[in-house]
Enzyme design. Structure first.
Site, PDB file in Angstrom:
ATOM      1  N   GLU A 275       0.845  -1.199   0.000  1.00 28.58           N
ATOM      2  CA  GLU A 275       0.000   0.000   0.000  1.00 28.58           C
ATOM      3  C   GLU A 275       0.879   1.248   0.000  1.00 28.58           C
ATOM      4  O   GLU A 275       1.859   1.312   0.737  1.00 28.58           O
ATOM      5  CB  GLU A 275      -0.891  -0.025   1.251  1.00 28.58           C
ATOM      6  CG  GLU A 275      -1.783   1.178   1.406  1.00 28.58           C
ATOM      7  CD  GLU A 275      -2.700   1.383   0.208  1.00 28.58           C
ATOM      8  OE1 GLU A 275      -3.458   0.462  -0.134  1.00 28.58           O
ATOM      9  OE2 GLU A 275      -2.636   2.471  -0.401  1.00 28.58           O
TER      10      GLU A 275
ATOM     11  N   GLU B  36      -1.070   9.456   4.479  1.00 29.32           N
ATOM     12  CA  GLU B  36      -2.014   9.990   5.453  1.00 29.32           C
ATOM     13  C   GLU B  36      -2.304  11.440   5.075  1.00 29.32           C
ATOM     14  O   GLU B  36      -1.435  12.161   4.594  1.00 29.32           O
ATOM     15  CB  GLU B  36      -1.455   9.872   6.872  1.00 29.32           C
ATOM     16  CG  GLU B  36      -1.530   8.434   7.363  1.00 29.32           C
ATOM     17  CD  GLU B  36      -0.870   8.193   8.713  1.00 29.32           C
ATOM     18  OE1 GLU B  36      -0.775   9.135   9.512  1.00 29.32           O
ATOM     19  OE2 GLU B  36      -0.451   7.049   8.950  1.00 29.32           O
TER      20      GLU B  36
ATOM     21  N   LYS C 202       7.852  -1.377  -2.079  1.00 32.39           N
ATOM     22  CA  LYS C 202       7.363  -0.489  -1.012  1.00 32.39           C
ATOM     23  C   LYS C 202       8.518   0.147  -0.234  1.00 32.39           C
ATOM     24  O   LYS C 202       8.562   1.372  -0.060  1.00 32.39           O
ATOM     25  CB  LYS C 202       6.462  -1.290  -0.067  1.00 32.39           C
ATOM     26  CG  LYS C 202       5.971  -0.524   1.134  1.00 32.39           C
ATOM     27  CD  LYS C 202       5.086   0.649   0.762  1.00 32.39           C
ATOM     28  CE  LYS C 202       4.912   1.582   1.950  1.00 32.39           C
ATOM     29  NZ  LYS C 202       4.184   2.778   1.619  1.00 32.39           N
TER      30      LYS C 202
ATOM     31  N   GLY D  61      13.448  21.373   6.061  1.00 32.12           N
ATOM     32  CA  GLY D  61      12.699  21.649   7.287  1.00 32.12           C
ATOM     33  C   GLY D  61      13.184  20.753   8.406  1.00 32.12           C
ATOM     34  O   GLY D  61      14.359  20.373   8.440  1.00 32.12           O
TER      35      GLY D  61
ATOM     36  N   CYS E  48       5.667   5.487   9.058  1.00 36.95           N
ATOM     37  CA  CYS E  48       6.190   4.714   7.920  1.00 36.95           C
ATOM     38  C   CYS E  48       7.663   5.002   7.616  1.00 36.95           C
ATOM     39  O   CYS E  48       8.512   4.143   7.851  1.00 36.95           O
ATOM     40  CB  CYS E  48       5.343   4.959   6.679  1.00 36.95           C
ATOM     41  SG  CYS E  48       3.703   4.217   6.811  1.00 36.95           S
TER      42      CYS E  48
ATOM     43  N   ARG F  25       2.997   9.468  15.523  1.00 39.34           N
ATOM     44  CA  ARG F  25       4.082   8.480  15.583  1.00 39.34           C
ATOM     45  C   ARG F  25       5.370   9.093  15.015  1.00 39.34           C
ATOM     46  O   ARG F  25       5.380   9.615  13.921  1.00 39.34           O
ATOM     47  CB  ARG F  25       3.696   7.217  14.797  1.00 39.34           C
ATOM     48  CG  ARG F  25       2.632   6.396  15.494  1.00 39.34           C
ATOM     49  CD  ARG F  25       2.215   5.187  14.669  1.00 39.34           C
ATOM     50  NE  ARG F  25       1.464   5.548  13.477  1.00 39.34           N
ATOM     51  CZ  ARG F  25       0.908   4.681  12.647  1.00 39.34           C
ATOM     52  NH1 ARG F  25       1.041   3.377  12.865  1.00 39.34           N
ATOM     53  NH2 ARG F  25       0.240   5.079  11.589  1.00 39.34           N
TER      54      ARG F  25
HETATM   55  P1  NAD Z   1      -1.957   1.175  12.815  1.00 36.56           P
HETATM   56  O1  NAD Z   1      -1.133   0.952  14.018  1.00 36.56           O
HETATM   57  O2  NAD Z   1      -2.723   2.443  12.674  1.00 36.56           O
HETATM   58  O3  NAD Z   1      -3.004  -0.006  12.657  1.00 36.56           O
HETATM   59  C1  NAD Z   1      -2.720  -1.345  12.894  1.00 36.56           C
HETATM   60  C2  NAD Z   1      -3.982  -1.988  13.444  1.00 36.56           C
HETATM   61  O4  NAD Z   1      -3.795  -3.409  13.521  1.00 36.56           O
HETATM   62  C3  NAD Z   1      -4.337  -1.520  14.856  1.00 36.56           C
HETATM   63  O5  NAD Z   1      -5.641  -1.017  14.873  1.00 36.56           O
HETATM   64  C4  NAD Z   1      -4.185  -2.781  15.703  1.00 36.56           C
HETATM   65  O6  NAD Z   1      -5.091  -2.827  16.800  1.00 36.56           O
HETATM   66  C5  NAD Z   1      -4.478  -3.854  14.680  1.00 36.56           C
HETATM   67  N1  NAD Z   1      -3.996  -5.192  15.024  1.00 36.56           N
HETATM   68  C6  NAD Z   1      -2.840  -5.542  15.608  1.00 36.56           C
HETATM   69  N2  NAD Z   1      -2.763  -6.886  15.739  1.00 36.56           N
HETATM   70  C7  NAD Z   1      -3.906  -7.393  15.205  1.00 36.56           C
HETATM   71  C8  NAD Z   1      -4.404  -8.712  15.021  1.00 36.56           C
HETATM   72  N3  NAD Z   1      -3.703  -9.773  15.387  1.00 36.56           N
HETATM   73  N4  NAD Z   1      -5.620  -8.854  14.445  1.00 36.56           N
HETATM   74  C9  NAD Z   1      -6.336  -7.771  14.074  1.00 36.56           C
HETATM   75  N5  NAD Z   1      -5.904  -6.498  14.207  1.00 36.56           N
HETATM   76  C10 NAD Z   1      -4.702  -6.316  14.769  1.00 36.56           C
HETATM   77  O7  NAD Z   1      -0.968   0.997  11.582  1.00 36.56           O
HETATM   78  P2  NAD Z   1      -1.158   1.546  10.079  1.00 36.56           P
HETATM   79  O8  NAD Z   1      -0.590   2.915   9.969  1.00 36.56           O
HETATM   80  O9  NAD Z   1      -2.544   1.298   9.638  1.00 36.56           O
HETATM   81  O10 NAD Z   1      -0.158   0.600   9.292  1.00 36.56           O
HETATM   82  C11 NAD Z   1      -0.476  -0.748   9.023  1.00 36.56           C
HETATM   83  C12 NAD Z   1       0.541  -1.276   8.031  1.00 36.56           C
HETATM   84  O11 NAD Z   1       0.409  -0.559   6.800  1.00 36.56           O
HETATM   85  C13 NAD Z   1       1.993  -1.093   8.451  1.00 36.56           C
HETATM   86  O12 NAD Z   1       2.756  -2.173   7.969  1.00 36.56           O
HETATM   87  C14 NAD Z   1       2.397   0.183   7.735  1.00 36.56           C
HETATM   88  O13 NAD Z   1       3.780   0.261   7.524  1.00 36.56           O
HETATM   89  C15 NAD Z   1       1.646   0.011   6.429  1.00 36.56           C
HETATM   90  N6  NAD Z   1       1.336   1.256   5.734  1.00 36.56           N
HETATM   91  C16 NAD Z   1       0.829   2.306   6.441  1.00 36.56           C
HETATM   92  C17 NAD Z   1       0.540   3.482   5.763  1.00 36.56           C
HETATM   93  C18 NAD Z   1       0.069   4.695   6.520  1.00 36.56           C
HETATM   94  O14 NAD Z   1       0.129   5.794   5.949  1.00 36.56           O
HETATM   95  N7  NAD Z   1      -0.386   4.574   7.756  1.00 36.56           N
HETATM   96  C19 NAD Z   1       0.762   3.586   4.379  1.00 36.56           C
HETATM   97  C20 NAD Z   1       1.231   2.471   3.693  1.00 36.56           C
HETATM   98  C21 NAD Z   1       1.530   1.314   4.385  1.00 36.56           C
END
Ligand code: NAD
Length: 434
Positions: A143, A147, A201, A250, A257, A326
């Protein structure tokens, strides 16, 4: 189609809701009961533009649960749990492993598991060996959403990447059916092996981090020689091979991430015996962290030390249009100032609630307080730091602002109109600018 999304954080909740928006019936699974309750009540547990409205409009095809057995009717299962940085710097795979282990009893022939979390290269191949004995198949579909633009990016991505195991070409049609309206708009869809998809990624994030640290390295040099890094960025940005985007000097990058992804990549490359290939990312990381320290240095020199001084900070989220704190440079600077004895008064349009919890947990609640408005943060302040480039800070009228005794402003994002602030009597200090 009936789809499940395991992990409903910034990525998973938006993905689940967008999948419902394009017509699928979706169940989102998360271990966090409060998050599930809030999503079921139509109240996003985090701030993301357009998400509240989408959650409401997609609600008839969308539900959230903590009970993984609710995935029973689904044939496509997205894995979107977190992969935070572990103490060693490597990606913590505990959550991905727990999610897959919980999912395995509920999947079988005809099911497709689709990994979206950002993982160390080699993860998909390892998970395939857990998933395939059930008769289900695994794809890796990293993905790239940003954000602040998560809904827009999920519904209109620059490209879709499908990582598949050799011989599983029939899976391409399954994911094409999931993403049909997106594919019909002509979105590029690239099919490759697992390892390449995983690397795409971390390579993309490494490139972006490098570009930011490159211009911040130029800012360091500009500060010594009296040059202006913004003019430098404009001039090199005219070259199409370079481009102007991601060349804003900046206080550097942060968030859930970029920092952890480059550190995890370095760790994984070392495990694979090719650490030398990405050692430069350690410099990228160091340059990035040095920019945060620079704000402290500037304030110490301008104020003859920060202990006992009051510093207003505009912005706490790691970027505008998000409440994500974060690894936020802004919060890091606020906490460092507090540890150095300054009283910090912060304001952020969306991130104050998570930030308050965090400063309480770090024992700094007496030193870092929060003002109800940007203007009120300035009352009694000796200096102002603009740490997140929210539009309301860019648009502020510097002549109408109170306080800030010496009227010192450190523009940590080079986002203010320098001439306007100077004309209003402020002592303007940009990053990498005269
Ligand atoms: P986040 O911490 O916001 O969300 C993760 C969620 O997973 C939490 O709500 C947590 O409670 C849940 N979780 C943990 N263990 C679980 C389980 N066993 N079963 C069900 N749910 C469970 O993290 P995020 O920012 O959403 O990132 C998730 C992944 O996506 C990461 O690998 C991140 O690197 C990747 N990613 C994030 C973004 C971004 O902008 N946030 C963009 C691209 C990729």
């Amino acid at each position: 189609m009936n789809i499940s999304v395991i992990g409903c954080g910034y990525l998973g909740a938006v993905h689940a809701t967008c999948m419902a928006d394009i017509g699928h019936t979706v169940v989102g699974i998360d271990v966090d009961q409060a998050k599930v309750d809030s999503l079921n009540a139509g109240q996003p547990p985090f701030f993301e533009p357009g998400f509240t409205e989408l959650l409401a409009s997609a609600s008839t095809r969308l539900r959230f649960s903590t009970d993984i057995s609710n995935v029973a009717d689904c044939s496509v299962h997205f894995i979107a749990v977190g992969t935070p940085q572990s103490e060693s710097g490597a990606a913590d795979m505990t959550y991905v492993d727990a999610a897959v282990t919980a999912l395995v009893p509920h999947i079988g022939p005809g099911h497709v598991v689709v990994g979206k979390s950002t993982v160390p290269v080699g993860t998909a191949e390892r998970l395939r060996q857990l998933i395939e004995p059930t008769g289900a198949k695994l794809m890796w579909n990293p993905e790239f959403l940003r954000e602040g633009f998560a809904v827009e990016d999920t519904l209109n991505p620059d490209r879709l990447v499908y990582g598949i195991h050799g011989g599983d070409d029939d899976l391409i049609a399954v994911l094409d059916a999931v993403y049909l309206p997106i594919i019909e708009r002509g979105t590029a869809r690239l099919v490759m092996d697992y390892a390449t998809a995983e690397l795409v990624k971390v390579a993309a994030n490494s490139f972006l981090a490098t570009k930011i640290s490159f211009i911040n390295a130029m800012a360091e040099i500009s500060e010594v020689v009296g040059a202006d890094v913004t003019a430098l960025a404009d001039a090199i940005g005219y070259d199409n091979r370079i481009g102007r985007r991601f060349l804003n000097a900046g206080i550097g990058f942060g968030g859930g991430c970029l920092p952890k992804d480059i550190r995890g990549f370095v760790r994984r490359a070392h495990e694979l015996g090719v650490g030398d290939a990405v050692n430069f990312l350690e410099d990228v990381d160091s340059i990035n962290l040095r920019r945060r320290a620079r704000v402290l240095d500037v304030l110490s020199s301008e104020l003859d030390g920060v202990a006992g001084k009051t510093i207003a900070i505009w912005g706490i989220a790691f970027k505008p249009d998000s409440d994500d704190i974060r690894d936020s440079p802004a919060l890091d600077i606020a906490e460092s100032l507090a540890r150095a004895g300054a009283k910090v008064v912060a304001f952020d349009p969306e991130a104050m609630s998570p930030a308050e919890k965090r400063v309480q947990a770090s024992g700094l609640a007496d030193m870092v307080t929060f003002a109800p408005t940007a203007t009120e943060a300035l009352i009694d302040a000796d200096a102002l730091v603009v740490a997140t480039e929210w539009e309301q800070f860019r648009a502020a009228d510097p002549a109408a602002l109170p306080g800030a005794a010496g009227r010192i402003v450190v523009d940590g994002r080079n986002c203010l109109d320098r001439e306007l602030w100077k004309a209003a009597g402020w002592h303007y200090i940009g990053m990498g600018r005269r």
